[in-house]
Design an enzyme around this catalytic site. Structure first.
Site, PDB file in Angstrom:
ATOM      1  N   ASP A  61     -22.387 -16.128  11.443  1.00  0.00           N
ATOM      2  CA  ASP A  61     -22.727 -15.640  12.662  1.00  0.00           C
ATOM      3  C   ASP A  61     -21.302 -16.891  12.884  1.00  0.00           C
ATOM      4  O   ASP A  61     -21.939 -18.255  13.314  1.00  0.00           O
ATOM      5  CB  ASP A  61     -23.389 -15.285  13.588  1.00  0.00           C
ATOM      6  N   ASN A  91     -11.616 -18.036   8.082  1.00  0.00           N
ATOM      7  CA  ASN A  91     -10.676 -16.382   8.545  1.00  0.00           C
ATOM      8  C   ASN A  91     -10.907 -15.565   9.367  1.00  0.00           C
ATOM      9  O   ASN A  91     -10.951 -14.896  10.311  1.00  0.00           O
ATOM     10  CB  ASN A  91     -10.721 -15.808   7.284  1.00  0.00           C
ATOM     11  N   TYR A 160      -7.407 -13.119  22.799  1.00  0.00           N
ATOM     12  CA  TYR A 160      -6.973 -13.864  21.452  1.00  0.00           C
ATOM     13  C   TYR A 160      -6.051 -14.299  21.171  1.00  0.00           C
ATOM     14  O   TYR A 160      -6.065 -15.490  20.907  1.00  0.00           O
ATOM     15  CB  TYR A 160      -6.642 -12.038  20.939  1.00  0.00           C
TER      16      TYR A 160
HETATM   17  N1  LIG Z   1      -4.688  -7.904  11.516  1.00  0.00           N
HETATM   18  C1  LIG Z   1      -3.750  -8.653  11.553  1.00  0.00           C
HETATM   19  O1  LIG Z   1      -2.842  -7.420  12.448  1.00  0.00           O
HETATM   20  C2  LIG Z   1      -4.647  -9.609  12.287  1.00  0.00           C
HETATM   21  C3  LIG Z   1      -3.093 -10.508  12.333  1.00  0.00           C
HETATM   22  C4  LIG Z   1      -2.771 -11.472  12.596  1.00  0.00           C
HETATM   23  C5  LIG Z   1      -4.216 -12.647  11.606  1.00  0.00           C
HETATM   24  N2  LIG Z   1      -5.242 -11.722  12.565  1.00  0.00           N
HETATM   25  C6  LIG Z   1      -6.316 -12.741  11.628  1.00  0.00           C
HETATM   26  O2  LIG Z   1      -6.740 -12.635  10.215  1.00  0.00           O
HETATM   27  C7  LIG Z   1      -8.377 -12.549  10.382  1.00  0.00           C
HETATM   28  C8  LIG Z   1      -8.577 -11.338   9.470  1.00  0.00           C
HETATM   29  O3  LIG Z   1      -7.997 -10.174  10.444  1.00  0.00           O
HETATM   30  P1  LIG Z   1      -8.768  -9.006   9.778  1.00  0.00           P
HETATM   31  O4  LIG Z   1      -7.604  -8.156  10.420  1.00  0.00           O
HETATM   32  O5  LIG Z   1      -9.092  -8.441   8.989  1.00  0.00           O
HETATM   33  O6  LIG Z   1      -9.665  -8.303  10.901  1.00  0.00           O
HETATM   34  P2  LIG Z   1     -11.466  -7.520  10.406  1.00  0.00           P
HETATM   35  O7  LIG Z   1     -10.144  -6.433   9.860  1.00  0.00           O
HETATM   36  O8  LIG Z   1     -11.773  -6.906  11.640  1.00  0.00           O
HETATM   37  O9  LIG Z   1     -12.235  -8.596   9.742  1.00  0.00           O
HETATM   38  C9  LIG Z   1     -12.244  -9.299  10.687  1.00  0.00           C
HETATM   39  C10 LIG Z   1     -13.513 -10.021   9.994  1.00  0.00           C
HETATM   40  O10 LIG Z   1     -14.150 -11.062  10.595  1.00  0.00           O
HETATM   41  C11 LIG Z   1     -15.011 -11.013  10.631  1.00  0.00           C
HETATM   42  N3  LIG Z   1     -16.616 -11.583  12.129  1.00  0.00           N
HETATM   43  C12 LIG Z   1     -15.977 -11.413  13.338  1.00  0.00           C
HETATM   44  N4  LIG Z   1     -16.921 -11.870  13.672  1.00  0.00           N
HETATM   45  C13 LIG Z   1     -17.723 -12.489  13.227  1.00  0.00           C
HETATM   46  C14 LIG Z   1     -18.052 -13.803  13.701  1.00  0.00           C
HETATM   47  N5  LIG Z   1     -18.771 -14.231  14.026  1.00  0.00           N
HETATM   48  N6  LIG Z   1     -19.191 -14.460  12.544  1.00  0.00           N
HETATM   49  C15 LIG Z   1     -18.490 -13.878  11.355  1.00  0.00           C
HETATM   50  N7  LIG Z   1     -17.539 -13.403  11.424  1.00  0.00           N
HETATM   51  C16 LIG Z   1     -16.915 -12.896  11.728  1.00  0.00           C
HETATM   52  C17 LIG Z   1     -15.748  -9.435  10.765  1.00  0.00           C
HETATM   53  O11 LIG Z   1     -17.323  -9.443  10.309  1.00  0.00           O
HETATM   54  P3  LIG Z   1     -18.331  -9.167  10.750  1.00  0.00           P
HETATM   55  O12 LIG Z   1     -17.767  -8.336  11.589  1.00  0.00           O
HETATM   56  O13 LIG Z   1     -19.178  -8.301   9.754  1.00  0.00           O
HETATM   57  O14 LIG Z   1     -19.104 -10.204  10.897  1.00  0.00           O
HETATM   58  C18 LIG Z   1     -15.321  -9.074   8.834  1.00  0.00           C
HETATM   59  O15 LIG Z   1     -15.132  -9.654   8.093  1.00  0.00           O
HETATM   60  C19 LIG Z   1      -8.268 -12.342  11.760  1.00  0.00           C
HETATM   61  O16 LIG Z   1      -8.741 -14.040  12.343  1.00  0.00           O
HETATM   62  C20 LIG Z   1      -7.167 -12.355  12.294  1.00  0.00           C
HETATM   63  O17 LIG Z   1      -7.329 -12.528  13.993  1.00  0.00           O
HETATM   64  C21 LIG Z   1      -5.434 -10.310  11.966  1.00  0.00           C
END
Ligand SMILES: NC(=O)c1ccc[n+]([C@@H]2O[C@H](COP(=O)([O-])OP(=O)(O)OC[C@H]3O[C@@H](n4cnc5c(N)ncnc54)[C@H](OP(=O)(O)O)[C@@H]3O)[C@@H](O)[C@H]2O)c1
Length: 270
Positions: A61, A91, A160
């Site tokens: 976490d 990430n 965010y």
């Molecule tokens: N999707 C977009 O449009 C977008 C655009 C720009 C940037 N991003 C960035 O890209 C990254 C990944 O995004 P995604 O779209 O793949 O999101 P996602 O599908 O919601 O996945 C997020 C990941 O982060 C983990 N996570 C969340 N809180 C956590 C914690 N406290 N400790 C450890 N792990 C944690 C989650 O696993 P658990 O909940 O199981 O811990 C999951 O594996 C993020 O940083 C996001 O801000 C996303």
């Protein structure tokens, strides 16, 4: 013989992190797939191992700083036959929406603090735990997954955006101090990505506005300068490029449009 890299990918159980973990493994790295949901991490690990690679699930976490020493000691033990963690991909991230004046007390919690803890202090603390060893060994690669929300504002996600701006400012500053140490720090800043996080945003729009899922999806795609959602694989490819180059202090802004445009037009380097 070339040394094998050991990568730690946070949020590796799904979405962009999963794509990064798989890509790093395909490039030959041994990979720690870290998140809170262990079943998801194990599935990704199985996928890597079935493909002939090396990977371990790691319960982490990123907002629970007190557990870092223990978790990283466990990781060191697991990877002792391969080497130290020399690739860190921060990430893991969260994104909740609310009007900016309500972010401080949404559902009884301070969403500003929560976003800063996961999206900024988590990466920062992991960097503090792992980068000193990288500097000592004169080699290391850190890639922080921020967002276009670290470069501009978006309505209803002030917490965010604030946390991602913090990560961008911190990383570009740290990169300057890391120059000539053998350790690099870079950022990827994707616009909306076709991942579970965006699927959740689409779902919220559908519920609030009664729009169809296709309309809501088209709305998010149209926000991207490239006109379509960024793919998870595209982010993973760019992360790998940064992990395997000497570039330092760069921001790769992924704007979308990959299906119709050449790559140079879908990545803006800063
Ligand atoms: N999707 C977009 O449009 C977008 C655009 C720009 C940037 N991003 C960035 O890209 C990254 C990944 O995004 P995604 O779209 O793949 O999101 P996602 O599908 O919601 O996945 C997020 C990941 O982060 C983990 N996570 C969340 N809180 C956590 C914690 N406290 N400790 C450890 N792990 C944690 C989650 O696993 P658990 O909940 O199981 O811990 C999951 O594996 C993020 O940083 C996001 O801000 C996303």
């Amino acid at each position: 013989m070339e040394r094998r890299h050991v990568a730690l990918v946070t949020g590796g159980g799904r979405g962009i992190g999963r794509a990064i973990a798989l890509r790093a493994a395909r490039a030959g790295a041994a990979v720690f797939v870290a998140a809170r949901s262990q079943e998801a991490c194990i599935e990704v690990v199985d996928e890597i191992v079935d493909g002939g690679g090396t990977a371990w699930p790691l319960y982490l976490d990123v907002a629970d700083f007190g557990m870092f020493d223990e978790v990283l000691a466990e990781a060191r033990e697991l990877a002792s036959a391969v080497g130290p963690i020399d690739w860190l991909v921060n990430n893991a991230g969260i994104a909740h929406s609310a009007p900016f004046l309500q972010h401080g007390r949404a559902g009884g919690e301070d969403l500003y603090q929560k976003h800063l803890d996961v999206n900024f202090h988590g990466p920062r603390r992991l960097i503090e735990a792992l980068v000193p060893g990288m500097i000592e060994r004169k080699y290391g690669r850190v890639v922080n997954v921020a967002s276009s929300a670290g470069l501009q504002g978006y309505a209803y996600v002030a917490a965010y955006c604030a946390s991602k701006h913090a990560l961008v400012g911190y990383s570009t500053s740290a990169a300057r101090e890391l120059a000539k140490t053998g350790v690099t720090m870079n950022l990827v800043c994707p616009h909306y990505v076709d991942s579970p996080m965006t699927a959740a945003s689409i779902e919220r729009v559908v519920q609030k506005t009664q729009r169809s899922e296709a309309d809501a999806r088209a709305f998010f795609a149209a926000q991207n300068p490239g006109g379509s959602l960024v793919t998870e694989d595209e982010v993973a490819e760019t992360v790998l490029e940064l992990l395997t180059s000497d570039r330092n202090g760069a921001i790769a802004e992924l704007v979308g449009g990959r299906a119709t445009k050449p790559r140079e037009e879908t990545v803006r380097w800063r």
